[in-house]
Structure formats: structure tokens, C-alpha cells
Design an enzyme around this catalytic site. Structure first.
Site, PDB file in Angstrom:
ATOM      1  N   ASP A   3      -9.851   3.412   2.142  1.00 32.96           N
ATOM      2  CA  ASP A   3      -9.933   2.869   3.509  1.00 32.96           C
ATOM      3  C   ASP A   3     -10.586   3.865   4.471  1.00 32.96           C
ATOM      4  OD1 ASP A   3      -8.957   0.312   3.154  1.00 32.96           O
ATOM      5  OD2 ASP A   3      -6.867   0.871   3.524  1.00 32.96           O
ATOM      6  N   LYS A  50       0.798  -1.231   0.000  1.00 28.65           N
ATOM      7  CA  LYS A  50       0.000   0.000   0.000  1.00 28.65           C
ATOM      8  C   LYS A  50       0.830   1.280   0.000  1.00 28.65           C
ATOM      9  CE  LYS A  50      -4.262  -1.614   2.209  1.00 28.65           C
ATOM     10  NZ  LYS A  50      -5.222  -1.381   3.295  1.00 28.65           N
TER      11      LYS A  50
HETATM   12  N1  LIG Z   1     -11.588  -4.286   7.526  1.00 30.77           N
HETATM   13  C1  LIG Z   1     -10.837  -3.712   6.604  1.00 30.77           C
HETATM   14  O1  LIG Z   1     -11.320  -3.271   5.565  1.00 30.77           O
HETATM   15  C2  LIG Z   1      -9.355  -3.590   6.815  1.00 30.77           C
HETATM   16  C3  LIG Z   1      -8.621  -2.654   6.067  1.00 30.77           C
HETATM   17  C4  LIG Z   1      -7.239  -2.551   6.303  1.00 30.77           C
HETATM   18  C5  LIG Z   1      -6.640  -3.379   7.246  1.00 30.77           C
HETATM   19  N2  LIG Z   1      -7.382  -4.284   7.932  1.00 30.77           N
HETATM   20  C6  LIG Z   1      -6.752  -5.152   8.955  1.00 30.77           C
HETATM   21  O2  LIG Z   1      -6.157  -4.318   9.928  1.00 30.77           O
HETATM   22  C7  LIG Z   1      -4.992  -4.911  10.461  1.00 30.77           C
HETATM   23  C8  LIG Z   1      -3.834  -3.920  10.423  1.00 30.77           C
HETATM   24  O3  LIG Z   1      -3.529  -3.612   9.077  1.00 30.77           O
HETATM   25  P1  LIG Z   1      -2.355  -2.589   8.690  1.00 30.77           P
HETATM   26  O4  LIG Z   1      -2.346  -2.493   7.219  1.00 30.77           O
HETATM   27  O5  LIG Z   1      -2.458  -1.350   9.485  1.00 30.77           O
HETATM   28  O6  LIG Z   1      -1.056  -3.410   9.180  1.00 30.77           O
HETATM   29  P2  LIG Z   1       0.365  -2.839   9.638  1.00 30.77           P
HETATM   30  O7  LIG Z   1       0.651  -1.550   8.941  1.00 30.77           O
HETATM   31  O8  LIG Z   1       1.284  -3.978   9.492  1.00 30.77           O
HETATM   32  O9  LIG Z   1       0.172  -2.492  11.221  1.00 30.77           O
HETATM   33  C9  LIG Z   1       0.009  -3.524  12.159  1.00 30.77           C
HETATM   34  C10 LIG Z   1      -0.315  -2.941  13.543  1.00 30.77           C
HETATM   35  O10 LIG Z   1      -0.580  -4.033  14.434  1.00 30.77           O
HETATM   36  C11 LIG Z   1       0.354  -3.992  15.530  1.00 30.77           C
HETATM   37  N3  LIG Z   1       0.690  -5.378  15.890  1.00 30.77           N
HETATM   38  C12 LIG Z   1       0.981  -6.406  15.060  1.00 30.77           C
HETATM   39  N4  LIG Z   1       1.207  -7.541  15.750  1.00 30.77           N
HETATM   40  C13 LIG Z   1       1.070  -7.219  17.061  1.00 30.77           C
HETATM   41  C14 LIG Z   1       1.194  -7.954  18.272  1.00 30.77           C
HETATM   42  N5  LIG Z   1       1.498  -9.262  18.294  1.00 30.77           N
HETATM   43  N6  LIG Z   1       0.983  -7.307  19.450  1.00 30.77           N
HETATM   44  C15 LIG Z   1       0.660  -5.991  19.463  1.00 30.77           C
HETATM   45  N7  LIG Z   1       0.529  -5.235  18.339  1.00 30.77           N
HETATM   46  C16 LIG Z   1       0.742  -5.837  17.154  1.00 30.77           C
HETATM   47  C17 LIG Z   1       1.531  -3.215  15.011  1.00 30.77           C
HETATM   48  O11 LIG Z   1       2.250  -2.666  16.112  1.00 30.77           O
HETATM   49  P3  LIG Z   1       3.798  -2.198  15.976  1.00 30.77           P
HETATM   50  O12 LIG Z   1       3.747  -0.780  15.476  1.00 30.77           O
HETATM   51  O13 LIG Z   1       4.315  -2.317  17.343  1.00 30.77           O
HETATM   52  O14 LIG Z   1       4.449  -3.136  15.001  1.00 30.77           O
HETATM   53  C18 LIG Z   1       0.815  -2.150  14.161  1.00 30.77           C
HETATM   54  O15 LIG Z   1       0.268  -1.143  14.983  1.00 30.77           O
HETATM   55  C19 LIG Z   1      -4.762  -6.190   9.641  1.00 30.77           C
HETATM   56  O16 LIG Z   1      -5.260  -7.266  10.372  1.00 30.77           O
HETATM   57  C20 LIG Z   1      -5.620  -5.983   8.403  1.00 30.77           C
HETATM   58  O17 LIG Z   1      -6.097  -7.187   7.876  1.00 30.77           O
HETATM   59  C21 LIG Z   1      -8.728  -4.393   7.741  1.00 30.77           C
END
Ligand SMILES: NC(=O)c1ccc[n+]([C@@H]2O[C@H](COP(=O)([O-])OP(=O)(O)OC[C@H]3O[C@@H](n4cnc5c(N)ncnc54)[C@H](OP(=O)(O)O)[C@@H]3O)[C@@H](O)[C@H]2O)c1
Length: 273
Positions: free
Chosen positions: A102, A66
């Protein structure tokens, strides 16, 4: 000639987007197709060239591309430049224009359910790409303030600076420091990836009440532990699939210049669970 669309990312085989968009094409009798296309990290440039060669009309972008995809855009709309990430692209004769749906997708369930954001106190868990689009959404809808709680404090601080820059009062804390403060917020959003692997809720929701809005953007499984804990408190629930549907409907409208058949898309999506 029929139009073709795709979603790119890695992993991509479990993506629900082909189902959602194909259902919309069927519903409106559009001569279009939508496929999932795996592009591994480091191969984005070649992947995009391939999509241009087959004259793809548009595509969605998901993890991990992205942000990197921004480099390959010829134009971008305001949502995309503001958020610094792209999830929807149009291709007009080789000219790629990026959008980020989003933010609108995240806000859509509030609008559908007539839930107010203005002047609310928000707790946002997570500080990744999705959290950034969510912060932009809360700024747009004039929330009172946002507390960003994240595993890595540094990332929460960076996102909090972004929030302030776009006019939203913000502070950053470590996620374990949320402790029993959930009751102090009107809206609580999980934008971490916690829940995808059935992990326990990242925070305690013990003292929230039936007015608290609890929103999990993780959509698979639909009933994460975070959602289950919120249901026990009779809180107002918004599911991750609602955001997924919202961003897909908005992408559909950008590509096809007509209203998305929301109910047909929803039925197809819920059939996928
Ligand atoms: N419903 C929808 O339409 C939609 C749209 C977009 C995304 N999503 C979902 O949203 C989630 C995040 O997406 P993203 O694109 O923002 O991902 P990302 O940029 O990789 O961010 C991941 C986030 O989760 C935290 N995290 C990951 N593993 C963790 C753990 N074990 N313990 C605590 N914190 C943890 C990370 O913290 P750190 O900063 O400490 O690494 C970061 O804040 C995904 O599951 C994705 O599938 C859903």
C-alpha cells in the site's frame, strides 16, 4: 503447473483485483489464475489453512484482515513490520511471507507524474490502516510535516505518535477543526472511507488553488464529491484507482519477479468502472 492467486476479505464480491491480475496474466501469457475468496471476520485461521491446502502461490488481503493476518505470517519484509499490516503474501512450500504494497502503491502516482513530496506540508484525513501506510510513505519521501485530521481524535493522536517515531513532524486534530485551513497545505489526502457511499466531501476545499495536490484513496466511485470539489479549483488530482493499480503492480512484481504490465492492468481496471 499453473500458479494460483487470490484476494481475501469480506465483502469481496466487488473487488477489482481479480480483473487487474487476470489482465496481466493474459497480457504476458502466464499460466496463472486469480480468484476472490470471502473469509468472514473470525474465520481467518481456517481460511488460511484452506489456502495452504490448495497450495495457493500468493494472495492479497483486504478489509477486515490486514492487521490480524500478521499473526499467521512466518516471515515479513520491512514494509510489513513497519506499517503493522499486511496486504500481500507469498507462499513457498507452506512458508508465508508478508509484504505491504500500500505504501509504494500510494507513492507510485507521485513518481509517475513527477510530483514532489520532499519538504511539503501535508493534510491527511483519516487515521485507519491505509492512513498508516500513507504516513510511512510521507516519512520515506521526507515531507516537511503532516497534520492528521480524524473523526476520532484519539486515533489521529496515535497515528501522529507513529509518524514522529519514524521521523516525520506531525500533529493531530479533529476533522471538523480543519475548517478553512485547506489552503495552508501542499498535499491533501482523503484516507477516510467517506465517499464510498457518495457522501459529501469531508472538508471544504473552497480556498485551495491549482498547485494543491488533492488525492482521494477512495476509488469507487472514481469521482467522489471530494474529487469534484478539487476539480472545480483546478487542483492537481490523483485518483484512488491510481493507488489501487500501484499496489497491484507491486504485488505482481513480488509474485512473478518481472515488471508488471501496467497499461494492460490499467485498462482492465478502468473497464470495471
Ligand atoms: N485506493 C487504494 O488502493 C486503497 C487502499 C486501501 C484502502 N483504500 C480505501 O481507503 C478507505 C480507508 O481504508 P482503511 O483500511 O484505512 O479503513 P479503516 O482502517 O477502517 O479506517 C477508516 C477511516 O475512515 C474514518 N471514517 C469512517 N467512517 C467515517 C465517517 N462517517 N465520518 C468520518 N470519518 C469516518 C475512520 O475514522 P475513525 O478513526 O473515527 O473511525 C478512519 O479514519 C476505504 O474506503 C478503502 O476502500 C483504498
Amino acid at each position: 503447473m499453473g500458479k494460483s492467486f487470490a484476494v481475501i476479505g469480506d465483502p469481496i464480491d466487488h473487488s477489482l483485483s481479480p480483473n487487474i491480475h487476470s489482465a496481466a496474466f493474459r497480457e504476458l501469457n502466464l499460466d496463472c489464475s486469480y480468484i476472490a475468496y470471502r473469509i468472514p471476520t473470525g474465520e481467518l485461521e481456517e481460511g488460511i489453512e484452506g489456502l495452504k491446502k490448495i497450495k495457493i502461490d500468493g494472495f492479497n488481503i483486504t478489509i477486515p484482515h490486514k492487521v490480524e493476518m500478521m499473526k499467521y505470517l512466518d516471515k515479513m519484509d520491512e514494509s510489513c513490520s513497519l506499517i503493522g499490516a499486511v496486504n500481500t503474501v507469498t507462499n513457498k512450500d507452506g512458508v508465508l511471507k508478508g509484504y505491504n504494497t500500500d505504501m509504494d502503491g500510494f507513492l507510485e502516482p507521485f513518481k509517475k507524474k513527477k510530483l514532489n513530496i520532499e519538504n511539503t506540508k501535508v493534510l491527511l484525513l483519516g487515521a485507519g490502516g491505509a492512513a498508516r501506510a500513507i504516513v510511512a510513505g510521507f516519512a520515506k519521501e521526507k515531507a516537511k510535516n503532516i497534520t492528521i485530521a480524524n473523526r476520532t481524535l484519539e486515533n489521529a493522536k496515535n497515528l501522529s505518535e507513529f509518524a514522529k517515531k519514524i521521523g516525520l513532524s506531525a500533529n493531530a486534530i479533529k476533522i471538523e477543526d480543519v475548517k478553512d485551513s485547506a489552503k495552508d497545505y501542499d498535499i491533501i489526502v482523503n484516507a477516510t472511507s467517506i465517499g464510498l457511499r457518495n457522501e459529501p466531501s469531508p472538508i471544504s476545499l473552497d480556498n485551495i488553488n491549482e498547485k494543491t495536490i488533492v488525492y482521494d484513496i477512495v476509488y469507487m466511485p472514481m469521482n467522489t464529491d471530494f474529487i469534484k470539489k478539487a476539480k472545480e479549483k483546478n487542483a492537481v488530482i490523483i485518483f484512488g484507482y491510481e493507488m489501487l493499480l500501484g499496489q497491484a503492480a507491486r504485488a505482481f512484481e513480488i509474485w512473478h519477479h518481472m515488471e508488471a504490465p501496467y497499461n494492460a492492468m490499467k485498462k482492465a481496471l478502468l473497464g470495471g468502472f
